[in-house]
Write a protein that holds these residues in place. Structure first.
Motif, mmCIF file in Angstrom:
data_model
loop_
_atom_site.group_PDB
_atom_site.id
_atom_site.type_symbol
_atom_site.label_atom_id
_atom_site.label_comp_id
_atom_site.label_asym_id
_atom_site.label_seq_id
_atom_site.Cartn_x
_atom_site.Cartn_y
_atom_site.Cartn_z
ATOM 1 N N MET A 1 -17.416 4.480 19.073
ATOM 2 C CA MET A 1 -16.677 5.592 18.464
ATOM 3 C C MET A 1 -17.597 6.381 17.539
ATOM 4 S SD MET A 1 -13.131 5.438 16.269
ATOM 5 C CE MET A 1 -12.342 6.958 15.753
ATOM 6 N N ILE A 119 -8.001 11.049 19.011
ATOM 7 C CA ILE A 119 -8.318 9.848 18.237
ATOM 8 C C ILE A 119 -7.090 9.430 17.438
ATOM 9 C CG2 ILE A 119 -9.821 8.844 16.474
ATOM 10 C CD1 ILE A 119 -11.205 9.610 19.110
ATOM 11 N N ASP A 123 -7.322 3.671 16.835
ATOM 12 C CA ASP A 123 -8.748 3.801 17.162
ATOM 13 C C ASP A 123 -9.591 3.719 15.892
ATOM 14 O OD1 ASP A 123 -8.194 4.214 19.886
ATOM 15 O OD2 ASP A 123 -7.932 6.369 19.576
ATOM 16 N N SER A 127 -12.451 0.701 14.409
ATOM 17 C CA SER A 127 -13.859 1.089 14.293
ATOM 18 C C SER A 127 -14.522 0.368 13.126
ATOM 19 C CB SER A 127 -13.976 2.600 14.088
ATOM 20 O OG SER A 127 -13.560 2.946 12.777
#
Length: 204
Positions: A1, A119, A123, A127
């Motif tokens: 990401m 996004i 998500d 990360s």
């Protein structure tokens, strides 16, 4: 990401002009995207033409009044003469032109779409990045609330956004997000992933 993304807000129409029509009982005019030029000797007047939504009668919004033709950039003059739509949009959204003509626009009449990467908060939570940045492209200002953009792009509810505001998870131009803040072109939205994870931990 990645740690940096772009949100691009694209207006799909120009705002309606709020003005009482002298030919009917309507009070909304749409931008024709056409200019009217009237040259007299060395001076020129330039207007952007609006048309009544109901009867199609016209009204003009002043762009230049009695200015010397030689003082207008040659390329700009050609764009005005050729009714360039991109230039018409620029003036149709212009705060300066709005003030100059002492008029009001119906910004609620503007439809728009937001191009983003989809996004989600999930998500972001998954990360390992400390701060995720979203750069906003918003060439035409129509009084859009930043909270609406954030909710749309992150796919969250009003209640979820309120919690992010309360915990100071989101900042804009180094200031924490306020509920009524409006979008500005080149705004930089930052999400503090550490604070976001703390919210989840508290909730659990």
């Amino acid at each position: 990401m990645r740690n940096e993304y772009t949100w691009e807000i694209k207006a799909t129409n120009t705002p309606l002009l709020i003005k009482k029509c002298s030919h009917c009982n309507n009070d909304r005019f749409y931008c024709s995207e056409k200019f009217r030029l009237n040259a007299q000797k060395k001076n020129v007047d330039v207007w952007l033409i609006y048309r009544c939504q109901k009867c199609d009668s016209t009204t003009n919004m002043t762009i230049f009044h009695r200015v010397k033709t030689s003082s207008i950039n040659k390329k700009l003059y050609e764009q005005l003469s050729e009714n360039e739509s991109e230039l018409a949009w620029k003036y149709a959204f212009s705060y300066e032109i709005k003030q100059k003509n002492n008029i009001e626009f119906d910004f609620k009449s503007v439809d728009y779409k937001i191009c983003h990467d989809g996004i989600t908060l999930e998500d972001i939570l998954n990360s390992n990045i400390e701060i995720i940045t979203f750069n906003i492209k918003y060439p035409f200002d129509f009084n859009l609330k930043l909270s609406s953009v954030i909710r749309t792009c992150l796919g969250i509810s009003s209640k979820q956004l309120e919690r992010l505001i309360e915990w100071e998870v989101i900042s804009i131009q180094e200031q924490f997000l306020q509920r009524k803040r409006k979008v500005k072109n080149e705004n930089v939205v930052k999400v503090d992933v550490g604070k976001l994870k703390n919210i989840i931990e508290q909730k659990n």
